[in-house]
Design a protein around this motif. Structure first.
Motif, PDB file in Angstrom:
ATOM      1  N   TRP A 496       0.830  -1.200   0.000  1.00 29.53           N
ATOM      2  CA  TRP A 496       0.000   0.000   0.000  1.00 29.53           C
ATOM      3  C   TRP A 496       0.867   1.254   0.000  1.00 29.53           C
ATOM      4  O   TRP A 496       2.058   1.203   0.256  1.00 29.53           O
ATOM      5  N   TYR A 497       0.222   2.381  -0.348  1.00 28.50           N
ATOM      6  CA  TYR A 497       0.884   3.684  -0.354  1.00 28.50           C
ATOM      7  C   TYR A 497      -0.151   4.702   0.121  1.00 28.50           C
ATOM      8  O   TYR A 497      -1.354   4.447   0.142  1.00 28.50           O
ATOM      9  N   ASP A 498       0.335   5.877   0.485  1.00 32.09           N
ATOM     10  CA  ASP A 498      -0.589   6.939   0.905  1.00 32.09           C
ATOM     11  C   ASP A 498       0.166   8.260   0.933  1.00 32.09           C
ATOM     12  O   ASP A 498       1.404   8.290   0.995  1.00 32.09           O
ATOM     13  N   VAL A 499      -0.591   9.321   0.853  1.00 34.02           N
ATOM     14  CA  VAL A 499      -0.059  10.677   1.012  1.00 34.02           C
ATOM     15  C   VAL A 499      -0.933  11.373   2.052  1.00 34.02           C
ATOM     16  O   VAL A 499      -2.142  11.529   1.848  1.00 34.02           O
ATOM     17  N   VAL A 500      -0.318  11.779   3.176  1.00 33.78           N
ATOM     18  CA  VAL A 500      -1.078  12.343   4.299  1.00 33.78           C
ATOM     19  C   VAL A 500      -0.688  13.817   4.468  1.00 33.78           C
ATOM     20  O   VAL A 500       0.500  14.121   4.686  1.00 33.78           O
ATOM     21  N   PRO A 501      -1.640  14.754   4.333  1.00 37.82           N
ATOM     22  CA  PRO A 501      -1.323  16.166   4.587  1.00 37.82           C
ATOM     23  C   PRO A 501      -0.934  16.372   6.056  1.00 37.82           C
ATOM     24  O   PRO A 501      -1.581  15.832   6.964  1.00 37.82           O
ATOM     25  N   LEU A 502       0.130  17.166   6.310  1.00 38.14           N
ATOM     26  CA  LEU A 502       0.592  17.448   7.661  1.00 38.14           C
ATOM     27  C   LEU A 502       0.569  18.960   7.891  1.00 38.14           C
ATOM     28  O   LEU A 502       0.413  19.757   6.953  1.00 38.14           O
ATOM     29  N   ALA A 503       0.747  19.332   9.136  1.00 36.17           N
ATOM     30  CA  ALA A 503       0.744  20.748   9.501  1.00 36.17           C
ATOM     31  C   ALA A 503       1.883  21.477   8.805  1.00 36.17           C
ATOM     32  O   ALA A 503       2.929  20.887   8.507  1.00 36.17           O
ATOM     33  N   GLY A 504       1.666  22.770   8.528  1.00 32.66           N
ATOM     34  CA  GLY A 504       2.708  23.598   7.944  1.00 32.66           C
ATOM     35  C   GLY A 504       2.920  23.350   6.476  1.00 32.66           C
ATOM     36  O   GLY A 504       3.992  23.655   5.947  1.00 32.66           O
ATOM     37  N   GLY A 505       1.939  22.781   5.786  1.00 34.05           N
ATOM     38  CA  GLY A 505       2.059  22.545   4.355  1.00 34.05           C
ATOM     39  C   GLY A 505       2.936  21.359   3.998  1.00 34.05           C
ATOM     40  O   GLY A 505       3.261  21.151   2.825  1.00 34.05           O
TER      41      GLY A 505
END
Length: 700
Positions: A496-505
């Motif tokens: 599996w793969y994923d892209v997770v938005p985090l704080a500060g862009g």
């Protein structure tokens, strides 16, 4: 009245006419006068006792006896012979070489007008050799009369001269019916030509022929075939000239039958062993059906078809009832070419529909083999109500037929049909049993394929549902991704793969691989994916996040391992923090064409326990590419992993190409055939794309 023959002529005639077993011995011929003086000493006497004639002529015959022996016996024998009676006896003579020699002698009086009194003619031979020859003759007579082995003596024209009682019983004919005739005349229903050719070979070469098979029928048992093991030996005269052949025969019909049955048993076992290794290894429905057909031809049948329920072939569950008829899909057929039988039969892929009353349907409903050992007009007429094929098959030479249902775990899956032409014998009970064994193995494999495909599809659906459906990267980060499940003949894994938005862009780029396959791996993958998303949104440090994933795996009932790669990327600065847990390293392609694998500690897979994870920081220039992937992209059979990683980096030398095109290019070049393992691929380009084609970081 005939004139008396001179002594010299008597001796010469005796030497020429000595026959029987005596003729096979070196015989000394000695003549004495009436007073016992030796007057004749032939060459045989010289060879036997070593004395030249001048050494013995004129001496008394008793002087040739052993010095220590009782000479009275020798004188008594000679005196008895001289008085008019023939005598036989054993004496010990003294050889000129200085050793005793035991002799058997035969002496008889011979009137001698020249010497005026009766002379004595003495025959002498080595006593040990004489006893040996007499014993051999007795052994031969006993063997010939009492041996259970058939024995015959034939002349050089291969005519019977003598047969023993055992051969009379084997052939069912008396000795008088044999004598003077050749084998072909006596037994016309055996392979006499081959046997006579073997005997001629023996006569010509002198080399025995052993264990030659005679087959056929004799008057002793005219209704059954028999097999005899025959051996032939040449008989020669003292000069080495062939005078005939001795044949010995042993009836081995029962042993041959046992051997044939044992050989058939070995062939059946070998076929079943081969079936275990060949049928069903692929977990592919069509291939399994064809493997059964290919294996059975020509070992069991001249032609074979394998038909599977059409519902099963379409990927649905097999139906439970056959009351309304049956639809079958032809998935196996052999031979595919060069057979008049298979040209008549429906081709591969054809769906065949049979009513409830058809033999196919009845065989499936009864779950029992259906056998027509002999295809006759009545059987053809009955089957022809449903199709004209039976009559056409009989015209091509099919004479025996059977169908065996494919049943596994209580489910009827299809049917295998077997056809025989000459020189095959009709199908028998052993053939039905063997076909049933092969069909059972194929049925289990077909059902395994059915269950596997069901689980495979379930795992694919489960895994796809857990992968991110819509990836929304933060500004300054361009993303492209691919997921390629394993081929149908390999189980789905836990990639599996994923892209997770985090704080500060920032963004968390994730890539993981649960070790294992099937639904269980997909389920664990979903659990880890959900845990990572939750923990990443809490802005948990990467090393602490991996420790929590380790704890998640420890909570599972069944231990499992997973590799994991976590990259925290800041598009505004190009700074990346990388943490690995046994996963392949990410690849980087910078805008100037520099390509490399990030050097970072590999770590141990999640689930090992007791591992301290570390991070690696690097700053990438604008327009750089990050490539994350699972091992399915770079692993290949019989290929070195470093070589495959070199191929990967070699494909990244054009970093400015569109990411979708790059993803497709990587998969096409590195995995040109069906994938043996799942493949997950995530590419990310860092920095904004200006209209002029250059890249810059956010805010720069």
């Amino acid at each position: 009245m005939h004139e008396e023959m001179p002594l010299e002529d008597l001796i010469s005639g005796a030497a020429q006419n000595a026959g029987g077993w005596l003729g096979a011995l070196p015989v000394a011929l000695v003549a004495t006068s009436g007073d016992g003086t030796i007057v004749r000493w032939n060459h045989g006497a010289q060879e036997l006792l070593g004395y030249d004639p001048h050494h013995v002529l004129g001496r008394h015959i008793a002087d040739l006896l052993h010095p220590g022996a009782d000479r009275s016996l020798g004188r008594s024998l000679w005196e008895t012979a001289a008085t008019g009676r023939g005598v036989m006896g054993t004496v010990t003579a003294w050889h000129r070489g200085g050793h005793p020699l035991e002799l058997e002698i035969w002496a008889c009086p011979v009137p001698d007008r020249r010497h005026g009194a009766s002379a004595v003619l003495v025959f002498a031979a080595d006593a040990h050799a004489a006893r040996r020859i007499r014993g051999s003759s007795a052994v031969w007579d006993g063997l010939f009369a009492r041996s259970p082995v058939g024995i015959a003596v034939l002349d050089t024209q291969l005519r019977f001269l003598q047969v023993n009682p055992a051969l009379e019983a084997m052939n069912g004919l008396t000795e008088s019916a044999h004598v003077g005739r050749r084998l072909a005349e006596v037994l016309p229903e055996v392979n006499a030509g081959e046997m006579e050719e073997a005997m001629r070979q023996v006569l010509a070469t002198g080399e025995p022929v052993l264990n030659r098979r005679r087959t056929g029928r004799t008057p002793a048992d005219p209704d059954h075939d028999h097999v005899w093991a025959c051996s032939y030996v040449r008989v020669e005269d003292p000069a080495g000239r062939p005078i005939g052949v001795i044949a010995s025969l042993l009836d081995i019909t029962s042993q041959q039958r046992d051997h044939t049955e044992a050989e058939a048993g070995r062939r059946r076992l070998a076929l079943l062993t081969e079936a275990s290794s060949r049928i069903g290894a692929s977990l592919d429905l069509e291939r399994t059906a064809q493997e059964l057909a290919d294996l059975a031809v020509p070992h069991l049948a001249s032609a074979v078809t394998v038909d599977v329920l059409d519902s099963l072939a379409r990927g649905n569950e097999p139906g439970m009832g056959l009351t309304g008829g049956v639809a079958l899909r032809r998935l196996g057929k052999a031979p595919l070419t060069g057979s008049a039988v298979t040209q008549i039969l429906a081709p591969l892929g054809r769906t065949l529909t049979f009513p409830a009353t058809a033999p196919y349907t009845q065989a499936l409903a009864a779950r029992q083999p259906f056998l027509i050992a002999h295809l006759d007009s009545m059987a053809v007429a009955s089957a022809s109500r449903h199709t004209p094929k039976p009559a056409q098959l009989v015209e091509t030479g099919v004479h025996s037929f059977m169908m065996v249902p494919l049943v596994a775990r209580g489910l009827v899956l299809g049917v295998a049909s077997f056809y025989r032409t000459r020189p095959f014998e009709p199908f028998g009970s052993d053939d039905v049993t063997l076909a049933g064994e092969l069909a059972a193995r194929a049925a289990i494999s077909i059902d395994n394929a059915r269950l596997y495909h069901h689980e495979h599809e379930t795992a694919v659906v489960l895994q796809r549902s857990m992968l991110p459906q819509h990836v929304t990267p933060p500004p300054g980060l361009e993303i492209a991704h691919r997921y390629l499940p394993a081929s149908d003949v390999n189980e789905v894994g836990g990639d599996w793969y994923d892209v997770v938005p985090l704080a500060g862009g920032r963004a968390g780029l994730l890539m993981g691989d649960v070790m294992g396959h099937g639904i269980a791996a997909a389920a664990v993958m979903g659990r880890l994916s959900a845990t990572v998303r939750a923990l990443a949104r809490l802005d948990m440090p990467p090393t602490a996040l991996l420790q929590q994933l380790e704890a998640t795996l420890a909570d599972l009932a069944e231990p499992m391992l997973a590799t994991f790669l976590y990259v925290v990327c800041d598009p505004a600065t190009g700074r990346c923090t990388i943490t690995r847990a046994g996963h392949p390293p990410p690849a980087v392609a910078e805008p100037d064409g520099t390509v490399y694998l990030v050097k970072t500690p590999p770590g141990a897979p999640l689930g090992v326990g007791g591992v301290t994870f570390t991070t690696t920081d690097l700053t990438l220039p604008p327009g750089s590419l990050l490539v994350l992937y699972t091992d399915g992209l770079i692993e290949a059979r019989n290929r070195d992993i470093d070589e495959r990683l070199g191929e990967l980096t070699g494909l990244l030398t054009e970093p400015l190409q569109p990411l979708d095109h790059l993803c497709d290019s990587l998969i096409a070049h590195l995995v040109p055939a069906s994938a043996d393992d799942d493949i997950a691929l995530l590419t990310a380009r860092i920095g904004r794309n200006h209209p002029n084609g250059t890249y810059h970081l956010n805010g720069r």
